[in-house]
Design a protein around this motif. Sequence first.
Motif, PDB file in Angstrom:
ATOM      1  N   GLY A   1      17.117  -6.657 -12.295  1.00 43.54           N
ATOM      2  CA  GLY A   1      17.408  -7.049 -10.919  1.00 43.54           C
ATOM      3  C   GLY A   1      16.360  -6.549  -9.935  1.00 43.54           C
ATOM      4  O   GLY A   1      15.523  -5.705 -10.270  1.00 43.54           O
ATOM      5  N   TYR A   2      16.437  -7.076  -8.741  1.00 40.55           N
ATOM      6  CA  TYR A   2      15.429  -6.761  -7.713  1.00 40.55           C
ATOM      7  C   TYR A   2      15.968  -7.213  -6.370  1.00 40.55           C
ATOM      8  O   TYR A   2      17.061  -7.782  -6.278  1.00 40.55           O
ATOM      9  N   ARG A   3      15.201  -6.949  -5.338  1.00 38.33           N
ATOM     10  CA  ARG A   3      15.617  -7.356  -3.991  1.00 38.33           C
ATOM     11  C   ARG A   3      14.454  -8.061  -3.290  1.00 38.33           C
ATOM     12  O   ARG A   3      13.308  -7.617  -3.381  1.00 38.33           O
ATOM     13  N   LEU A   4      14.787  -9.123  -2.573  1.00 42.60           N
ATOM     14  CA  LEU A   4      13.816  -9.889  -1.789  1.00 42.60           C
ATOM     15  C   LEU A   4      14.207  -9.728  -0.320  1.00 42.60           C
ATOM     16  O   LEU A   4      15.342 -10.043   0.047  1.00 42.60           O
ATOM     17  N   VAL A   5      13.285  -9.204   0.487  1.00 40.79           N
ATOM     18  CA  VAL A   5      13.603  -8.840   1.877  1.00 40.79           C
ATOM     19  C   VAL A   5      12.574  -9.439   2.827  1.00 40.79           C
ATOM     20  O   VAL A   5      11.380  -9.399   2.538  1.00 40.79           O
TER      21      VAL A   5
ATOM     22  N   ILE B   1       0.826  -1.209   0.000  1.00 39.14           N
ATOM     23  CA  ILE B   1       0.000   0.000   0.000  1.00 39.14           C
ATOM     24  C   ILE B   1       0.864   1.264   0.000  1.00 39.14           C
ATOM     25  O   ILE B   1       0.395   2.336  -0.388  1.00 39.14           O
ATOM     26  N   ASP B   2       2.112   1.155   0.409  1.00 38.20           N
ATOM     27  CA  ASP B   2       3.025   2.305   0.505  1.00 38.20           C
ATOM     28  C   ASP B   2       4.340   1.937  -0.189  1.00 38.20           C
ATOM     29  O   ASP B   2       5.368   1.734   0.460  1.00 38.20           O
ATOM     30  N   PRO B   3       4.302   1.850  -1.522  1.00 32.99           N
ATOM     31  CA  PRO B   3       5.441   1.272  -2.250  1.00 32.99           C
ATOM     32  C   PRO B   3       6.732   2.071  -2.086  1.00 32.99           C
ATOM     33  O   PRO B   3       6.732   3.297  -2.176  1.00 32.99           O
ATOM     34  N   GLN B   4       7.816   1.351  -1.852  1.00 33.72           N
ATOM     35  CA  GLN B   4       9.145   1.954  -1.683  1.00 33.72           C
ATOM     36  C   GLN B   4       9.979   1.847  -2.952  1.00 33.72           C
ATOM     37  O   GLN B   4      11.161   2.231  -2.961  1.00 33.72           O
ATOM     38  N   ALA B   5       9.387   1.355  -4.021  1.00 34.61           N
ATOM     39  CA  ALA B   5      10.055   1.209  -5.317  1.00 34.61           C
ATOM     40  C   ALA B   5       8.948   1.055  -6.357  1.00 34.61           C
ATOM     41  O   ALA B   5       7.796   0.758  -5.993  1.00 34.61           O
TER      42      ALA B   5
ATOM     43  N   LEU C   1      11.113  -6.015  -4.224  1.00 34.33           N
ATOM     44  CA  LEU C   1      11.332  -4.600  -4.570  1.00 34.33           C
ATOM     45  C   LEU C   1      12.164  -4.502  -5.833  1.00 34.33           C
ATOM     46  O   LEU C   1      13.203  -5.173  -5.952  1.00 34.33           O
ATOM     47  N   GLY C   2      11.738  -3.658  -6.759  1.00 34.74           N
ATOM     48  CA  GLY C   2      12.527  -3.475  -7.972  1.00 34.74           C
ATOM     49  C   GLY C   2      12.028  -2.307  -8.784  1.00 34.74           C
ATOM     50  O   GLY C   2      11.108  -1.590  -8.392  1.00 34.74           O
ATOM     51  N   GLY C   3      12.686  -2.105  -9.920  1.00 34.30           N
ATOM     52  CA  GLY C   3      12.327  -0.998 -10.797  1.00 34.30           C
ATOM     53  C   GLY C   3      13.154   0.242 -10.547  1.00 34.30           C
ATOM     54  O   GLY C   3      12.935   1.285 -11.170  1.00 34.30           O
ATOM     55  N   ARG C   4      14.078   0.157  -9.597  1.00 36.25           N
ATOM     56  CA  ARG C   4      15.051   1.233  -9.368  1.00 36.25           C
ATOM     57  C   ARG C   4      16.310   0.616  -8.769  1.00 36.25           C
ATOM     58  O   ARG C   4      16.297  -0.540  -8.322  1.00 36.25           O
ATOM     59  N   GLN C   5      17.400   1.402  -8.739  1.00 41.02           N
ATOM     60  CA  GLN C   5      18.639   0.923  -8.121  1.00 41.02           C
ATOM     61  C   GLN C   5      18.469   0.829  -6.610  1.00 41.02           C
ATOM     62  O   GLN C   5      18.118   1.820  -5.958  1.00 41.02           O
ATOM     63  N   MET C   6      18.690  -0.334  -6.050  1.00 39.28           N
ATOM     64  CA  MET C   6      18.661  -0.498  -4.593  1.00 39.28           C
ATOM     65  C   MET C   6      20.020  -0.095  -4.020  1.00 39.28           C
ATOM     66  O   MET C   6      21.052  -0.243  -4.678  1.00 39.28           O
ATOM     67  N   LEU C   7      20.015   0.364  -2.789  1.00 37.53           N
ATOM     68  CA  LEU C   7      21.245   0.813  -2.148  1.00 37.53           C
ATOM     69  C   LEU C   7      21.752  -0.249  -1.169  1.00 37.53           C
ATOM     70  O   LEU C   7      20.981  -1.044  -0.649  1.00 37.53           O
TER      71      LEU C   7
END
Length: 113
Positions: free
Chosen positions: A80-84, A30-34, A103-109
């Motif tokens: 690429g993407y991240r699984l958390v 509901i509050d997407p971070q990517a 999470l994906g669609g942008r560069q993760m830090l």
Amino acid sequence: MACLFCKIASGEIPAEIIYQDDEMTAFRDIDPQAPTHILIIPSQHIETLNALDPSHAELIGNMTLAAARIAASEGIQQQGYRLVMNCNQDGGQTVFHLHMHLLGGRQMLWPPG
Ligand code: 5GP
Ligand code: ZN
């Protein structure tokens, strides 16, 4: 049944569901971070990673496989993407029904905040 994510899994509370089968539900955060932010939850209520035992191994494996399939269907597999999975206070867990964040669609830090 007081748990928010149990209610989403059962359809009692609406969510934008991406995928569902007997053992899991995937839906948009509901509050997407990517640009892509999808939560994958087990149908059964498991509070945290700490509650897992070997009987859950297939479930967690299937959730991971689903995450990779969803990443492909979202078009972020190659980039690429991240699984958390956050656990308890230091992990930043706020909803106490086990979930994976895709999470994906942008560069993760790294390191994460
Ligand atoms: P946590 O912080 O526990 O790892 O992640 C909980 C996630 O659930 C957060 O990213 C938050 O935005 C999401 N969330 C909380 N309430 C709702 C809701 O009612 N619907 C949806 N789709 N996501 C939610
Ligand atoms: Zn629950």
